[in-house]
Design a protein around this motif. Structure first.
Motif, PDB file in Angstrom:
ATOM      1  N   ARG A   1     -11.912  -1.706   1.508  1.00  0.00           N
ATOM      2  CA  ARG A   1     -10.595  -1.434   2.093  1.00  0.00           C
ATOM      3  C   ARG A   1     -10.146  -2.604   2.965  1.00  0.00           C
ATOM      4  NH1 ARG A   1     -11.213   4.925   3.906  1.00  0.00           N
ATOM      5  NH2 ARG A   1     -11.857   5.663   1.851  1.00  0.00           N
TER       6      ARG A   1
ATOM      7  N   HIS B   1      -4.313   4.118  -1.904  1.00  0.00           N
ATOM      8  CA  HIS B   1      -4.989   2.950  -2.473  1.00  0.00           C
ATOM      9  C   HIS B   1      -6.444   2.846  -2.006  1.00  0.00           C
ATOM     10  CE1 HIS B   1      -0.891   1.652  -3.384  1.00  0.00           C
ATOM     11  NE2 HIS B   1      -1.428   0.797  -4.229  1.00  0.00           N
ATOM     12  N   PHE B   2      -6.772   3.501  -0.895  1.00  0.00           N
ATOM     13  CA  PHE B   2      -8.120   3.412  -0.335  1.00  0.00           C
ATOM     14  C   PHE B   2      -9.040   4.538  -0.809  1.00  0.00           C
ATOM     15  CE2 PHE B   2      -5.488   1.557   3.264  1.00  0.00           C
ATOM     16  CZ  PHE B   2      -5.639   0.258   2.809  1.00  0.00           C
TER      17      PHE B   2
ATOM     18  N   ALA C   1      -8.697   1.736   8.039  1.00  0.00           N
ATOM     19  CA  ALA C   1      -8.041   2.024   6.764  1.00  0.00           C
ATOM     20  C   ALA C   1      -8.609   3.313   6.205  1.00  0.00           C
ATOM     21  CB  ALA C   1      -8.241   0.867   5.793  1.00  0.00           C
TER      22      ALA C   1
ATOM     23  N   ARG D   1     -15.538   1.075   3.253  1.00  0.00           N
ATOM     24  CA  ARG D   1     -14.839   0.389   4.351  1.00  0.00           C
ATOM     25  C   ARG D   1     -14.639  -1.094   4.077  1.00  0.00           C
ATOM     26  NH1 ARG D   1     -16.238  -1.525  10.021  1.00  0.00           N
ATOM     27  NH2 ARG D   1     -18.315  -1.768   9.163  1.00  0.00           N
TER      28      ARG D   1
ATOM     29  N   ALA E   1      -8.100   6.931   3.549  1.00  0.00           N
ATOM     30  CA  ALA E   1      -7.464   7.589   2.425  1.00  0.00           C
ATOM     31  C   ALA E   1      -6.868   8.905   2.946  1.00  0.00           C
ATOM     32  CB  ALA E   1      -8.485   7.882   1.331  1.00  0.00           C
TER      33      ALA E   1
ATOM     34  N   PHE F   1       0.784  -1.239   0.000  1.00  0.00           N
ATOM     35  CA  PHE F   1       0.000   0.000   0.000  1.00  0.00           C
ATOM     36  C   PHE F   1       0.816   1.290   0.000  1.00  0.00           C
ATOM     37  CE2 PHE F   1      -2.726  -3.228   2.030  1.00  0.00           C
ATOM     38  CZ  PHE F   1      -3.752  -3.224   1.095  1.00  0.00           C
TER      39      PHE F   1
END
Length: 90
Positions: free
Chosen positions: A60, A51-52, A83, A57, A85, A16
């Motif tokens: 992710r 990547h998120f 997780a 949710r 962004a 990631f």
């Protein structure tokens, strides 16, 4: 930090390229738990990665679990995931 934690963190960083990756080993808090008896650890993860971006949710979490799949069968019994962004960080 344990070798197990190092392996988890290395896999997450390689997958990631996160701007933040905090992994806490909570295994000591779960002594006597069935997962502890089988050798799997309990972890709390906070990871921030581009990547998120745009993902929900569940998506992710699936990405994180997929990246750790091999370790989920042996080294990880429980993983609490946050997780995010980068756009979600204040």
């Amino acid at each position: 930090m344990s070798t197990r934690s190092d392996a988890i963190r290395a896999r997450l960083i390689a997958t990631f390229a996160p701007t933040e990756c905090q992994l806490e080993d909570d295994s000591a808090h779960h002594a006597g738990h069935a997962g502890a008896a089988s050798g799997g650890g309990h972890y709390t993860l906070r990871i921030v990665s581009s990547h998120f971006e745009g993902l929900g949710r569940l998506s992710r979490h699936r990405l994180v679990y997929d990246s750790l799949l091999e370790l989920m069968h042996s080294d990880i019994h429980a993983l609490a995931i946050t997780a995010l962004a980068p756009s979600e960080i204040q």
